[in-house]
Motif scaffolding. Structure first.
Motif, PDB file in Angstrom:
ATOM      1  N   GLY A   1      25.860  58.064  24.646  1.00  0.00           N
ATOM      2  CA  GLY A   1      26.360  57.043  23.742  1.00  0.00           C
ATOM      3  C   GLY A   1      27.797  57.279  23.286  1.00  0.00           C
ATOM      4  N   ARG A   2      28.473  58.278  23.818  1.00  0.00           N
ATOM      5  CA  ARG A   2      29.839  58.560  23.435  1.00  0.00           C
ATOM      6  C   ARG A   2      30.802  58.181  24.548  1.00  0.00           C
ATOM      7  N   ALA A   3      31.980  57.821  24.134  1.00  0.00           N
ATOM      8  CA  ALA A   3      32.959  57.426  25.137  1.00  0.00           C
ATOM      9  C   ALA A   3      33.407  58.627  25.945  1.00  0.00           C
ATOM     10  N   LYS A   4      33.606  58.436  27.210  1.00  0.00           N
ATOM     11  CA  LYS A   4      34.131  59.485  28.060  1.00  0.00           C
ATOM     12  C   LYS A   4      35.460  58.959  28.591  1.00  0.00           C
TER      13      LYS A   4
ATOM     14  N   VAL B   1      48.940  40.532  27.784  1.00  0.00           N
ATOM     15  CA  VAL B   1      48.967  41.920  28.231  1.00  0.00           C
ATOM     16  C   VAL B   1      47.960  42.727  27.409  1.00  0.00           C
ATOM     17  N   PHE B   2      46.987  43.286  28.098  1.00  0.00           N
ATOM     18  CA  PHE B   2      45.928  44.048  27.429  1.00  0.00           C
ATOM     19  C   PHE B   2      46.078  45.528  27.730  1.00  0.00           C
ATOM     20  N   GLU B   3      45.992  46.334  26.692  1.00  0.00           N
ATOM     21  CA  GLU B   3      45.918  47.778  26.906  1.00  0.00           C
ATOM     22  C   GLU B   3      44.499  48.115  27.299  1.00  0.00           C
ATOM     23  N   MET B   4      44.383  48.989  28.288  1.00  0.00           N
ATOM     24  CA  MET B   4      43.050  49.458  28.652  1.00  0.00           C
ATOM     25  C   MET B   4      42.647  50.520  27.644  1.00  0.00           C
ATOM     26  N   ASN B   5      41.382  50.469  27.250  1.00  0.00           N
ATOM     27  CA  ASN B   5      40.899  51.358  26.203  1.00  0.00           C
ATOM     28  C   ASN B   5      40.481  52.695  26.800  1.00  0.00           C
ATOM     29  N   ASN B   6      41.382  53.320  27.551  1.00  0.00           N
ATOM     30  CA  ASN B   6      40.993  54.546  28.243  1.00  0.00           C
ATOM     31  C   ASN B   6      41.937  55.696  27.946  1.00  0.00           C
TER      32      ASN B   6
ATOM     33  N   ASP C   1      41.451  46.349  37.874  1.00  0.00           N
ATOM     34  CA  ASP C   1      40.247  45.520  37.822  1.00  0.00           C
ATOM     35  C   ASP C   1      39.545  45.544  39.183  1.00  0.00           C
ATOM     36  N   GLU C   2      38.275  45.927  39.153  1.00  0.00           N
ATOM     37  CA  GLU C   2      37.539  46.145  40.383  1.00  0.00           C
ATOM     38  C   GLU C   2      37.349  44.852  41.187  1.00  0.00           C
TER      39      GLU C   2
ATOM     40  N   TYR D   1      40.338  39.759  22.941  1.00  0.00           N
ATOM     41  CA  TYR D   1      41.030  41.041  22.958  1.00  0.00           C
ATOM     42  C   TYR D   1      41.086  41.569  21.529  1.00  0.00           C
TER      43      TYR D   1
ATOM     44  N   GLU E   1      36.750  47.513  30.251  1.00  0.00           N
ATOM     45  CA  GLU E   1      36.455  48.863  30.699  1.00  0.00           C
ATOM     46  C   GLU E   1      34.965  48.937  31.051  1.00  0.00           C
TER      47      GLU E   1
ATOM     48  N   ARG F   1      29.244  52.847  20.617  1.00  0.00           N
ATOM     49  CA  ARG F   1      29.933  52.901  21.900  1.00  0.00           C
ATOM     50  C   ARG F   1      28.921  53.243  22.960  1.00  0.00           C
TER      51      ARG F   1
ATOM     52  N   SER G   1      28.924  53.985  26.826  1.00  0.00           N
ATOM     53  CA  SER G   1      29.821  54.160  27.965  1.00  0.00           C
ATOM     54  C   SER G   1      29.204  55.068  29.007  1.00  0.00           C
TER      55      SER G   1
END
Lengths: 347, 329
Positions: free
Chosen positions: A3-6, A85-90, A138-139, B151, B192, B207, B209
């Motif tokens: 459940g945590r972001a990686k 323009v979107f920032e990727m949340n990574n 984007d895949e 967004y 994402e 979250r 992910s």
């Protein structure tokens, strides 16, 4: 899975195994080519676009234009875009995409009648990076379309001034694969040579074409395969004399290094990945042709900010010098550090 | 995961239909399975096949209840189609795309770029502009509240109230959006490969992910105990039964394969899910023990849409390659 972001960036680990080359080459040929048209306000983008569309090539294009941009585009399929323009949340700040473009391309790909190519015209103030990165990040978009080239139209008379006062204009030159130096009838031969030198100082690998009223053969703009690894043939040798040479235009510059000693892949890959991850926001484009120790094949790579794509390309030819060459275009490049890092990759 | 050696099969019971275009959506109108095709057509696959040309262009979005299907197209139209094949143009804005649609109890909603529209059965249409193009729309179950994904988060909008829309913030681009059946949670699929959720009572974040690919399909199971999603090589089920939702919990993974799940659909009454894969295979899976039944054999074209009949007695399946199947249990 938890459940945590990686935080991760899959594209960074997108190096492909050599055995995948053939399947990749097939996949590339089926993808719809996308040409990105940039250029500062009034340089002649729309004129070029209309020239491309009106030539008797028998091809059908989908054209994506800015919603509030110039009108009068003569094509059946024109879609207005918002340039979101979107920032990727990574976790990587330079990894931006055009959210509206993802949505529009998803919709265009559903059309039954299809088309031969997509042309994306950006506004004069746009940074080309998010548009280009959309096709790698984007895949769905990346599976069915492929970025062909970034084409920048520059005004021969005013480019020098814009390079001084408009960071957007500099980005567009730095990012380009093809540059139309337009309105050449308004300047002298001397002025032209000077502006070409300024372009070269920023971007050593773009093809420059002198034009008037954006008049150019369509095959010099479309079908360039600039992001196709199979078509990385050379990095302009004029700029690679003497092992290391760099050019600079105040903050934006290109820098290149060569090595006649073979490189160690186990040193090179960690170095380039760490470098682009750390310096990604400053490195706009990168390209390289590499000779690894005990490897009969050329390894080629290209990158957009943090996103890298690399592969074995072909065997080195008999008598071909096994010289590794690498080029970076970017801002605030630390040249001594880059060179030290590159030299340390020698096997 | 149950120790199933050879899964049992219902493939011989699957009634096959050939459609002449890529399927982008599926729904039941009463007992009639209807497939939405990318080219703007609704194909009724009942006893008397019927083709309804809802859009003069690409069909971009679809929402359905038992009585009607609401679609949005790149022809700028929002169209409501009923069980008898009759259509009604609900809205039209030439030259624009209708990216998202949603159906409420007594209202419809749709989006054009950054503008969300709310059109009640009686009364005036209202609009709300959000930060970016609308990525997803969902009505809360009573139909008075609308979630608008964009967004930077989700805006909760009460079109008939004076209250200011409430913004649930989370960095990134939010695409699909859904309320949990008990209305305690809002969940989005993101650009994402992740989901994000909010607990409405206190705005707590969730979250979710770890996916290898972007999640394009999600559904709450009967009673809202799980949220089942695509995006991995197995169906991922996040537990939503407790007050906290899935926070700090591991998801259940069902129907593992070496092919990605492209589409999921939850049975309306039982704790059973239909799982569709990128190679066209469909399995029915019982959540309690992971028992699998093969419904559709792989044929290389991704499963694009699935829908259960309201009573749970039938399942319809459509693929990107234009093939359709109907299973009556």
């Amino acid at each position: 899975m938890d459940g945590r972001a990686k935080p991760g960036h899959d594209a960074l680990n997108d190096w492909r195994a050599p055995e995948e080359i053939e399947t990749m080459a097939e996949a590339v040929s089926e993808k719809i080519p996308v040409t990105v048209l940039t250029g500062y306000l009034g340089a002649g983008k729309t004129t070029l676009l209309n020239r491309i569309l009106s030539e008797p090539h028998g091809k059908k294009f989908a054209v994506v234009v800015n919603e509030f941009g110039e009108i009068g585009i003569d094509n059946d399929l024109v879609v207005g875009a918002d340039e979101e323009v979107f920032e990727m949340n990574n976790g990587c700040i330079c990894c931006t995409v055009r959210g509206d473009l993802i949505r529009i391309i998803d919709g265009l790909l559903k059309r039954k009648d299809g088309f031969d190519g997509i042309i994306v015209e950006t506004t004069g103030l746009a940074d080309p990076a998010p548009v280009a990165q959309t096709f790698f990040v984007d895949e769905t978009v990346g599976a069915k379309t492929a970025l062909d080239a970034v084409v920048t139209v520059a005004d021969a008379k005013w480019l020098k001034d814009r390079l001084k006062d408009a960071p957007e204009a500099k980005n567009q030159i730095a990012f380009a694969d093809v540059i139309l130096l337009n309105k050449t009838d308004l300047v002298s031969e001397e002025e032209l040579k000077d502006v070409e030198l300024r372009i070269r100082a920023i971007n050593p690998f773009a093809r420059i074409h002198r034009t008037q009223r954006s008049d150019i053969a369509i095959d010099k703009v479309l079908g360039q395969g600039a992001f196709d690894l199979d078509r990385i043939t050379a990095i302009d040798p004029d700029f690679l004399e003497g092992g290391h040479k760099h050019f600079h235009d105040e903050d934006m510059r290109s820098v290149s290094f060569t090595s006649d000693l073979p490189l160690d892949p186990d040193k090179f890959f960690p170095w380039i990945q760490e470098l682009t991850q750390r310096e990604g926001p400053n490195i706009l484009r990168s390209k390289g042709i590499l000779a690894f120790k005990n490897d009969p094949e050329r390894f080629v790579f290209q990158g957009v900010h943090m996103i890298l794509d690399g592969d074995h390309q072909r065997p080195w030819k008999d008598g071909e010098p096994k010289t590794s060459r690498i080029v970076f275009i970017g801002r605030q490049l630390n040249v001594p550090e880059l060179e030290k890092g590159f030299r340390a990759c020698v096997a | 995961m149950a120790a199933t050696s050879t899964p049992s099969s219902l493939t011989s019971k699957l009634r096959v239909h050939a459609l002449d275009g890529a399927v982008v959506g599926a729904a039941y109108l009463g007992t009639t399975p209807v497939f939405a095709l990318a080219e703007g057509v609704l194909a009724f696959a009942g006893e008397e096949p019927l083709r309804v040309e809802a859009h003069k262009g690409v069909l971009l979005s679809l929402a359905a209840d038992a009585r009607s299907i609401l679609t949005g197209g790149d022809d700028g139209r929002v169209v409501r189609t009923r069980g008898d094949g009759s259509t009604e143009v609900v809205f039209e804005q030439k030259g624009r795309w209708i990216d998202q649609v949603a159906l409420g109890a007594d209202a419809v909603a749709f989006s054009v770029g950054k503008t969300a529209h709310f059109k009640p059965a009686k009364g005036e249409t209202k609009t709300l502009d959000v930060a970016s193009s609308v990525g997803g729309l969902a009505f809360a179950y009573k139909g008075t509240r609308l979630a608008v994904a964009h967004y930077g988060g989700v805006t909760l909008w009460f079109p008939n109230a004076q209250a200011k829309p409430e913004l649930l913030e989370w960095k990134g681009s939010h695409r699909g959006v859904a309320f949990s059946p008990d209305m305690r949670f809002v969940v989005t699929t993101m650009q994402e490969p992740a989901l994000h959720g909010w607990r409405l009572a206190d705005g707590g974040h969730m979250r979710m992910s770890g996916y290898p690919a972007r999640v394009k399909s999600m559904a709450f199971t009967a009673g809202g105990k799980f949220l089942v999603t695509s995006g991995s090589n197995e169906a991922i089920l996040w537990p939503f039964a407790s007050k906290e939702g899935p926070m700090g919990k591991q998801p259940t993974m069902l129907a593992p394969r070496d092919v990605r799940v492209s589409c999921v659909a939850a049975h309306p009454k039982d704790e059973v899910i239909a799982v569709g894969f990128e190679d066209g295979m469909v399995m029915m899976v019982r959540i309690s023990d992971g028992a699998e039944i093969l419904v559709r054999a792989p044929d290389a074209s991704p499963v694009a849409a699935m829908a259960w009949r309201a009573d749970g007695g039938a399942l319809c399946i459509g693929t990107e390659g234009g093939k359709a199947g109907v299973l009556v249990l």
